[in-house]
Design a protein around this motif. Structure first.
Motif, mmCIF file in Angstrom:
data_model
loop_
_atom_site.group_PDB
_atom_site.id
_atom_site.type_symbol
_atom_site.label_atom_id
_atom_site.label_comp_id
_atom_site.label_asym_id
_atom_site.label_seq_id
_atom_site.Cartn_x
_atom_site.Cartn_y
_atom_site.Cartn_z
ATOM 1 N N LEU A 1 0.850 -1.186 0.000
ATOM 2 C CA LEU A 1 0.000 0.000 0.000
ATOM 3 C C LEU A 1 0.886 1.235 0.000
ATOM 4 O O LEU A 1 1.916 1.271 0.687
ATOM 5 N N THR A 2 0.495 2.251 -0.750
ATOM 6 C CA THR A 2 1.290 3.474 -0.813
ATOM 7 C C THR A 2 0.394 4.695 -0.635
ATOM 8 O O THR A 2 -0.836 4.614 -0.738
ATOM 9 N N GLY A 3 1.040 5.823 -0.371
ATOM 10 C CA GLY A 3 0.356 7.108 -0.345
ATOM 11 C C GLY A 3 -0.829 7.161 0.595
ATOM 12 O O GLY A 3 -0.778 6.682 1.731
ATOM 13 N N SER A 4 -1.911 7.731 0.116
ATOM 14 C CA SER A 4 -3.078 7.968 0.962
ATOM 15 C C SER A 4 -3.777 6.676 1.373
ATOM 16 O O SER A 4 -4.491 6.650 2.380
ATOM 17 N N LEU A 5 -3.577 5.594 0.620
ATOM 18 C CA LEU A 5 -4.178 4.321 1.025
ATOM 19 C C LEU A 5 -3.430 3.762 2.235
ATOM 20 O O LEU A 5 -4.051 3.231 3.164
ATOM 21 N N ALA A 6 -2.103 3.870 2.241
ATOM 22 C CA ALA A 6 -1.329 3.477 3.414
ATOM 23 C C ALA A 6 -1.702 4.361 4.608
ATOM 24 O O ALA A 6 -1.784 3.888 5.751
ATOM 25 N N HIS A 7 -1.939 5.649 4.326
ATOM 26 C CA HIS A 7 -2.358 6.580 5.384
ATOM 27 C C HIS A 7 -3.709 6.147 5.953
ATOM 28 O O HIS A 7 -3.914 6.145 7.172
ATOM 29 N N LEU A 8 -4.644 5.755 5.091
ATOM 30 C CA LEU A 8 -5.965 5.325 5.532
ATOM 31 C C LEU A 8 -5.859 4.055 6.386
ATOM 32 O O LEU A 8 -6.566 3.914 7.392
ATOM 33 N N HIS A 9 -4.984 3.164 5.993
ATOM 34 C CA HIS A 9 -4.747 1.942 6.759
ATOM 35 C C HIS A 9 -4.260 2.294 8.169
ATOM 36 O O HIS A 9 -4.757 1.742 9.166
ATOM 37 N N ARG A 10 -3.315 3.223 8.253
ATOM 38 C CA ARG A 10 -2.796 3.656 9.561
ATOM 39 C C ARG A 10 -3.875 4.379 10.360
ATOM 40 O O ARG A 10 -4.008 4.177 11.571
ATOM 41 N N ALA A 11 -4.671 5.210 9.675
ATOM 42 C CA ALA A 11 -5.735 5.956 10.349
ATOM 43 C C ALA A 11 -6.757 5.011 10.974
ATOM 44 O O ALA A 11 -7.252 5.257 12.082
ATOM 45 N N LEU A 12 -7.075 3.941 10.283
ATOM 46 C CA LEU A 12 -8.034 2.976 10.807
ATOM 47 C C LEU A 12 -7.550 2.381 12.132
ATOM 48 O O LEU A 12 -8.316 2.276 13.095
#
Length: 456
Positions: free
Chosen positions: A165-176
């Motif tokens: 996962l990269t970029g904002s999708l990796a960010h969304l994963h971390r945010a979850l």
């Protein structure tokens, strides 16, 4: 692990309950070993009594100045016999222990009887699946269209069943993960915990992964080097529920990557007698999880549903036995709360006898709606293990009479982060290829409201 006394006194009843779990109890083998144990135990006790009596005779003879050589010879003979009997008893006990470690937990009386997952019983539903005015894509197509999900590169680096996962999708994963932890700590009263990702075999035996499920684990043999404990280094004994027991483990043990943080969280109270005033103990941790998926060949080979490495926010409760079924409902509700805040439709299923996990006495599966598959898929499994794990771990508390009694342990996903990400991608997708961010996550995403395709 089951109570050996229960097997000795209610063997036929236990075997019938285990048959409901599709487990065939080795009745003949157990009975033969149990008969041998009784005989050896009786023999050992008789030999010990004879040796003690002979030793007393030797003392009396010496005090009277008499020749005790004949009695001494008898004691030496008895000693050899006793060592042999004790050795055979140890071997028999080990064989019985091996059988005990392979036996699953007994189902609670409220668990629906069944032979497969088709016999699981729906308890409730929440939310209404969205109606799309376009054909919904699966999370793989969505992620690739966003340019943020890359399976070929992950396969090049590590092989099948990995994702990048990269970029904002990796960010969304971390945010979850951060969102889940915040809810469980602030609203549900769990203590956030950072745990080792490598554990020893004794920890896995404690929660039931070993010896039965060794093929599903990633073992990490390590070099036999030991490092001295640093002066004044804090130990597990500094935790309030750990104050009355020594530490375990050896520096030369081989280690295993954790299949779930249930393992280190539950083993915090291994070999402990917990102050009852500290109960319930409620712990949560966000960790990677590692599973070989040895028994799932050919299943969910596309996408992020079933991977060798994934992340999960785990919930563990360690409670008084009288309160464990109330705690199971509470813990399940805590996992459900995450999906409700994310506005993801789901249903709760009571697993039947044949579909429950090895250590569970009762399990609720929470299944989230995936529109492209047009079905609900498991996103959390919440179980009451009663005393099954505690008996293996010797995790106890002192009851009202001051006597040590086994605790009850519970665990559940709150939630599996990757599968929650999958559900968001599929349920919040838009016709233009973008994905809306649930409102409760936007603050964790720096105000971002949508993931947009790279070429948009």
């Amino acid at each position: 692990m089951l109570d050996i006394h229960l097997l000795r006194t209610q063997l036929d009843h236990v075997a019938r309950l285990l048959a409901e779990r599709n487990y065939v109890f080795p009745l003949a083998e157990f009975s033969a070993l149990e008969a041998e144990r009784k005989n050896l135990q009786t023999c050992t006790q008789e030999l010990q009594a004879r040796r003690n009596a002979a030793s007393k005779q030797i003392g009396n003879a010496k005090s009277r100045g008499e020749d005790a050589s004949a009695i001494l010879a008898e004691v030496a003979h008895l000693g050899d016999e006793l060592k042999q009997a004790e050795s055979r008893l140890d071997q028999t006990q080990a064989a019985l222990q091996h059988i005990l470690l392979q036996i699953p937990n007994l189902p609670h009386s409220s668990v629906p009887e069944g032979r497969s997952e088709s016999d699981n019983r729906e308890v409730r539903r929440w939310g209404t699946p969205r109606t799309f005015d376009f054909s919904p894509a699966d999370h793989v197509s969505i992620g690739e269209r966003l340019g943020l999900l890359d399976f070929p590169t992950a396969a090049k680096i590590s092989g099948a069943r990995f994702s990048l996962l990269t970029g904002s999708l990796a960010h969304l994963h971390r945010a979850l993960a951060q969102f889940m932890l915040d809810v469980h700590v602030r609203e549900h009263g769990y203590t956030e915990t950072y745990v080792p990702y490598l554990v020893n075999a004794e920890s896995l035996r404690g929660t039931g992964q070993l010896p039965k499920f060794k093929e599903d684990l990633f073992e990490v043999p390590r070099r036999k080097t030991a490092e001295p404990l640093l002066e004044n280094q804090p130990t597990a004994a500094t935790l309030p529920w750990n104050s009355n027991s020594p530490q375990g483990g050896h520096d030369d043990d081989d280690l295993y990557l954790i299949p779930t943080s249930e393992v280190p969280l539950s083993n915090i109270v291994r070999d402990r007698i917990v102050d009852p005033e500290l109960l319930p103990i409620k712990l949560t941790a966000h960790t990677p999880c590692f599973r070989s998926e040895a028994g799932s060949y050919g299943r969910d080979t596309r996408g992020m549903i079933r991977q060798h490495q994934f992340e999960k926010v785990e919930l563990v409760q360690i409670v008084h036995p009288a309160h464990s079924y109330k705690a199971l409902e509470e813990l399940t509700g805590h996992a459900e709360a995450i999906l409700q805040k994310l506005q993801l439709p789901y249903r709760v299923m009571a697993l039947c006898t044949a579909d429950m996990g090895f250590a569970a006495a009762k399990t609720y599966d929470i299944e989230v709606w995936l529109p492209q598959q047009d079905t609900y898929r498991e996103i959390s499994s919440c179980s009451n293990c009663e005393a099954f794990q505690a008996r293996r771990m010797q995790a106890r508390f002192r009851n009202e009479k001051g006597k040590p009694e086994l605790l009850h342990t519970l665990n559940g996903s709150g939630l599996a982060v990757g599968r929650t990400l999958v559900a968001i991608l599929e349920n919040f997708q838009n016709a233009d290829g973008s994905v809306s961010i649930p409102k409760v996550l936007q603050g964790y995403m720096g105000g971002t409201e949508r993931l947009v395709p790279r070429n948009a």
